[in-house]
Design a protein around this motif. Structure first.
Motif, PDB file in Angstrom:
ATOM      1  N   SER A 273       0.816  -1.220   0.000  1.00  0.00           N
ATOM      2  CA  SER A 273       0.000   0.000   0.000  1.00  0.00           C
ATOM      3  C   SER A 273       0.846   1.264   0.000  1.00  0.00           C
ATOM      4  N   LEU A 274       1.971   1.258   0.748  1.00  0.00           N
ATOM      5  CA  LEU A 274       2.721   2.491   0.971  1.00  0.00           C
ATOM      6  C   LEU A 274       4.116   2.501   0.373  1.00  0.00           C
ATOM      7  N   SER A 275       4.684   1.323   0.120  1.00  0.00           N
ATOM      8  CA  SER A 275       6.077   1.299  -0.310  1.00  0.00           C
ATOM      9  C   SER A 275       6.214   1.653  -1.789  1.00  0.00           C
ATOM     10  N   THR A 276       7.197   2.489  -2.088  1.00  0.00           N
ATOM     11  CA  THR A 276       7.576   2.820  -3.466  1.00  0.00           C
ATOM     12  C   THR A 276       9.085   2.849  -3.537  1.00  0.00           C
ATOM     13  N   SER A 277       9.583   3.086  -4.724  1.00  0.00           N
ATOM     14  CA  SER A 277      11.040   3.174  -4.873  1.00  0.00           C
ATOM     15  C   SER A 277      11.618   4.367  -4.138  1.00  0.00           C
ATOM     16  N   LEU A 278      10.745   5.303  -3.756  1.00  0.00           N
ATOM     17  CA  LEU A 278      11.215   6.505  -3.073  1.00  0.00           C
ATOM     18  C   LEU A 278      11.226   6.358  -1.558  1.00  0.00           C
ATOM     19  N   THR A 279      10.632   5.263  -1.059  1.00  0.00           N
ATOM     20  CA  THR A 279      10.531   5.096   0.407  1.00  0.00           C
ATOM     21  C   THR A 279      11.528   4.042   0.873  1.00  0.00           C
ATOM     22  N   GLN A 280      12.810   4.290   0.684  1.00  0.00           N
ATOM     23  CA  GLN A 280      13.844   3.336   1.049  1.00  0.00           C
ATOM     24  C   GLN A 280      13.873   3.065   2.550  1.00  0.00           C
ATOM     25  N   ASN A 281      13.681   4.085   3.351  1.00  0.00           N
ATOM     26  CA  ASN A 281      13.696   3.895   4.804  1.00  0.00           C
ATOM     27  C   ASN A 281      12.548   2.988   5.264  1.00  0.00           C
ATOM     28  N   LEU A 282      11.378   3.179   4.659  1.00  0.00           N
ATOM     29  CA  LEU A 282      10.243   2.314   5.001  1.00  0.00           C
ATOM     30  C   LEU A 282      10.525   0.872   4.608  1.00  0.00           C
ATOM     31  N   ASN A 283      11.127   0.705   3.428  1.00  0.00           N
ATOM     32  CA  ASN A 283      11.466  -0.652   2.991  1.00  0.00           C
ATOM     33  C   ASN A 283      12.448  -1.313   3.945  1.00  0.00           C
ATOM     34  N   MET A 284      13.458  -0.577   4.410  1.00  0.00           N
ATOM     35  CA  MET A 284      14.414  -1.121   5.363  1.00  0.00           C
ATOM     36  C   MET A 284      13.742  -1.468   6.695  1.00  0.00           C
ATOM     37  N   LEU A 285      12.822  -0.599   7.129  1.00  0.00           N
ATOM     38  CA  LEU A 285      12.094  -0.858   8.371  1.00  0.00           C
ATOM     39  C   LEU A 285      11.264  -2.135   8.269  1.00  0.00           C
ATOM     40  N   LEU A 286      10.545  -2.292   7.157  1.00  0.00           N
ATOM     41  CA  LEU A 286       9.726  -3.499   6.961  1.00  0.00           C
ATOM     42  C   LEU A 286      10.607  -4.742   6.890  1.00  0.00           C
ATOM     43  N   ALA A 287      11.762  -4.612   6.220  1.00  0.00           N
ATOM     44  CA  ALA A 287      12.686  -5.751   6.149  1.00  0.00           C
ATOM     45  C   ALA A 287      13.205  -6.114   7.534  1.00  0.00           C
ATOM     46  N   VAL A 334      15.401  -4.564  13.365  1.00  0.00           N
ATOM     47  CA  VAL A 334      15.471  -3.150  12.991  1.00  0.00           C
ATOM     48  C   VAL A 334      16.782  -2.536  13.452  1.00  0.00           C
ATOM     49  N   ILE A 335      17.213  -2.835  14.692  1.00  0.00           N
ATOM     50  CA  ILE A 335      18.461  -2.288  15.214  1.00  0.00           C
ATOM     51  C   ILE A 335      19.648  -2.762  14.383  1.00  0.00           C
ATOM     52  N   ALA A 336      19.603  -4.051  13.960  1.00  0.00           N
ATOM     53  CA  ALA A 336      20.712  -4.584  13.165  1.00  0.00           C
ATOM     54  C   ALA A 336      20.848  -3.841  11.837  1.00  0.00           C
ATOM     55  N   ILE A 337      19.735  -3.550  11.191  1.00  0.00           N
ATOM     56  CA  ILE A 337      19.782  -2.846   9.906  1.00  0.00           C
ATOM     57  C   ILE A 337      20.268  -1.401  10.093  1.00  0.00           C
ATOM     58  N   ILE A 338      19.768  -0.734  11.123  1.00  0.00           N
ATOM     59  CA  ILE A 338      20.208   0.640  11.388  1.00  0.00           C
ATOM     60  C   ILE A 338      21.693   0.680  11.716  1.00  0.00           C
ATOM     61  N   ALA A 339      22.158  -0.279  12.557  1.00  0.00           N
ATOM     62  CA  ALA A 339      23.575  -0.324  12.920  1.00  0.00           C
ATOM     63  C   ALA A 339      24.436  -0.606  11.712  1.00  0.00           C
ATOM     64  N   SER A 340      23.957  -1.454  10.804  1.00  0.00           N
ATOM     65  CA  SER A 340      24.719  -1.757   9.603  1.00  0.00           C
ATOM     66  C   SER A 340      24.834  -0.529   8.707  1.00  0.00           C
ATOM     67  N   LYS A 341      23.717   0.193   8.535  1.00  0.00           N
ATOM     68  CA  LYS A 341      23.750   1.399   7.704  1.00  0.00           C
ATOM     69  C   LYS A 341      24.604   2.502   8.336  1.00  0.00           C
ATOM     70  N   ALA A 342      24.691   2.486   9.690  1.00  0.00           N
ATOM     71  CA  ALA A 342      25.497   3.488  10.392  1.00  0.00           C
ATOM     72  C   ALA A 342      26.981   3.135  10.408  1.00  0.00           C
ATOM     73  N   GLY A 343      27.323   1.936   9.925  1.00  0.00           N
ATOM     74  CA  GLY A 343      28.721   1.533   9.854  1.00  0.00           C
ATOM     75  C   GLY A 343      29.265   0.892  11.096  1.00  0.00           C
ATOM     76  N   PHE A 344      28.425   0.450  12.025  1.00  0.00           N
ATOM     77  CA  PHE A 344      28.917  -0.190  13.246  1.00  0.00           C
ATOM     78  C   PHE A 344      29.378  -1.620  12.977  1.00  0.00           C
TER      79      PHE A 344
END
Length: 381
Positions: A273-287, A334-344
């Motif tokens: 319903s909400l995900s598009t190619s422009l909503t990368q953060n939402l896609n990462m959150l759902l993943a 969610v924390i694992a994906i955020i930490a990975s994107k943050a370079g931890f």
């Protein structure tokens, strides 16, 4: 009294049939001599003592003794002789034995000790009344009738010997009767009652039937070997633990699977319903949420076979703990994906949705990766 008369009329069509029926009761139970014809004329009842041989068997206890009657116990049960009594007394004794026969059929010999107590009490009254030429009350048999009518029918007898009886009632409960409770271990009886209460409170259906056989076997062994009560009931205890653990494990698995499917359906609806190619953060959150929950669900289901339930524990509490574990899995993903994107850590996964999803699954599955990561970040700060 009318119901009693009807029972006797139905049971005895004539005097000859009446005497035959009583003889059958005597030979079937093997615990009494129905009349003086069985050898009661050849000796003085008053001279009988404990230890004497009467009718080929040693007397263990004398219950009633007079010139015209003798009631005693031997190793087979209650026996008695009488002679020179009135016709009415004989009729009352025959009526008593017809009720004993009726109780024997209904209870399959399971309540023989109680029935013997009734037999002795009623015989004492009948024979004493005959000696004193006193009329017996009409309600003499009412307590015995009440016992036979109100006690549940016995479905199966596991063990029947001169010392104890173990049986299964129509209420699907294992019970026992003891000749003398002082002969047996109080610990064995206490453990039996404890396991029986736990089993009937926690099991159902065919599980109760299987449990009844195991606990009956344990009780019989414990009554025979009182020195090893724990070992005797080990099979029943193990069955109860295993059945409870299996039921909790199944309940847990279905609950986790149901919650997982529900959440994934909701997340799928949000994605489409909400995900598009422009909503990368939402896609990462759902993943992160979906991957973390799947990983946590795999962990819970994998360990459900090792669940050890305790009787009277709340199954709802176990399910709530499992659902809480799913929630933690979502957070870890969610924390694992955020930490990975943050370079931890795991920077090589950034930008690849499939790898990020797998990272979330691993983080949700493991109970230590993310807590240790959080602790390490706190220590570095």
């Amino acid at each position: 009294m009318s119901s009693l008369v009807l029972r006797f009329k139905e049971y005895f069509s004539n005097w000859r049939g009446f005497h035959t029926a009583v003889s059958e009761v005597s030979s079937e139970e093997g615990s009494l001599a129905a009349s003086s014809h069985a050898g009661g004329l050849g000796f003085d009842y008053l001279n009988v003592r404990v230890g004497d041989l009467v009718d080929g068997r040693a007397v263990t206890e004398i219950l009633h003794q007079s010139n015209n009657a003798l009631i005693f116990m031997n190793y087979e049960g209650v026996r008695y002789f009488y002679r020179g009594v009135s016709l009415r007394t004989k009729v009352l004794i025959y009526k008593l034995e017809s009720l004993m026969h009726e109780g024997g059929i209904k209870f399959r010999g399971a309540h023989k000790f109680v029935l013997d107590d009734y037999r002795v009490s009623i015989l004492r009254i009948i024979l004493s009344a005959d000696s004193s030429r006193v009329e017996v009350e009409d309600d003499l048999f009412q307590p015995l009738l009440h016992f036979i009518d109100n006690k549940p029918k016995v479905e199966y007898v596991f063990e029947n010997n001169p010392r104890f009886v173990v049986f299964l009632s129509e209420m699907n409960e294992v019970s026992y009767q003891l000749r003398s409770s002082a002969e047996f271990s109080a610990k064995a009886l206490s453990e039996f009652r404890r396991l029986k209460a736990m089993g009937h409170a926690s099991l159902s259906g065919r599980q109760v039937e299987a449990f009844n056989y195991s606990i009956a076997s344990g009780l019989i062994s414990a009554l025979r070997e009182p020195d090893d009560v724990e070992g005797c009931f080990s099979m029943a205890r193990n069955y109860l633990d295993k059945a409870l653990s299996n039921r909790v494990g199944i309940h847990l698995a279905f609950s986790v699977f149901g919650v997982l499917v529900l959440v994934l359906v909701v997340l799928g609806g949000v994605y489409f319903s909400l995900s598009t190619s422009l909503t990368q953060n939402l896609n990462m959150l759902l993943a992160g949420v979906s991957g973390g929950m799947i990983g946590a669900a795999i962990s819970v289901l994998q360990r459900s076979k090792d669940v050890r339930a305790v009787v009277f524990d709340s199954h709802g509490l176990l399910v709530l703990q499992a659902i809480t574990r799913l929630g933690l899995g979502c957070c870890f993903g969610v924390i694992a994906i955020i930490a990975s994107k943050a370079g931890f850590f795991f920077e090589m996964f950034v930008g690849d949705h499939k790898k990020m999803f797998l990272l979330a699954v691993v983080a949700g599955f493991s109970e230590r990766i993310m807590p240790e990561f959080i602790e390490r970040v706190i220590e570095e700060k």
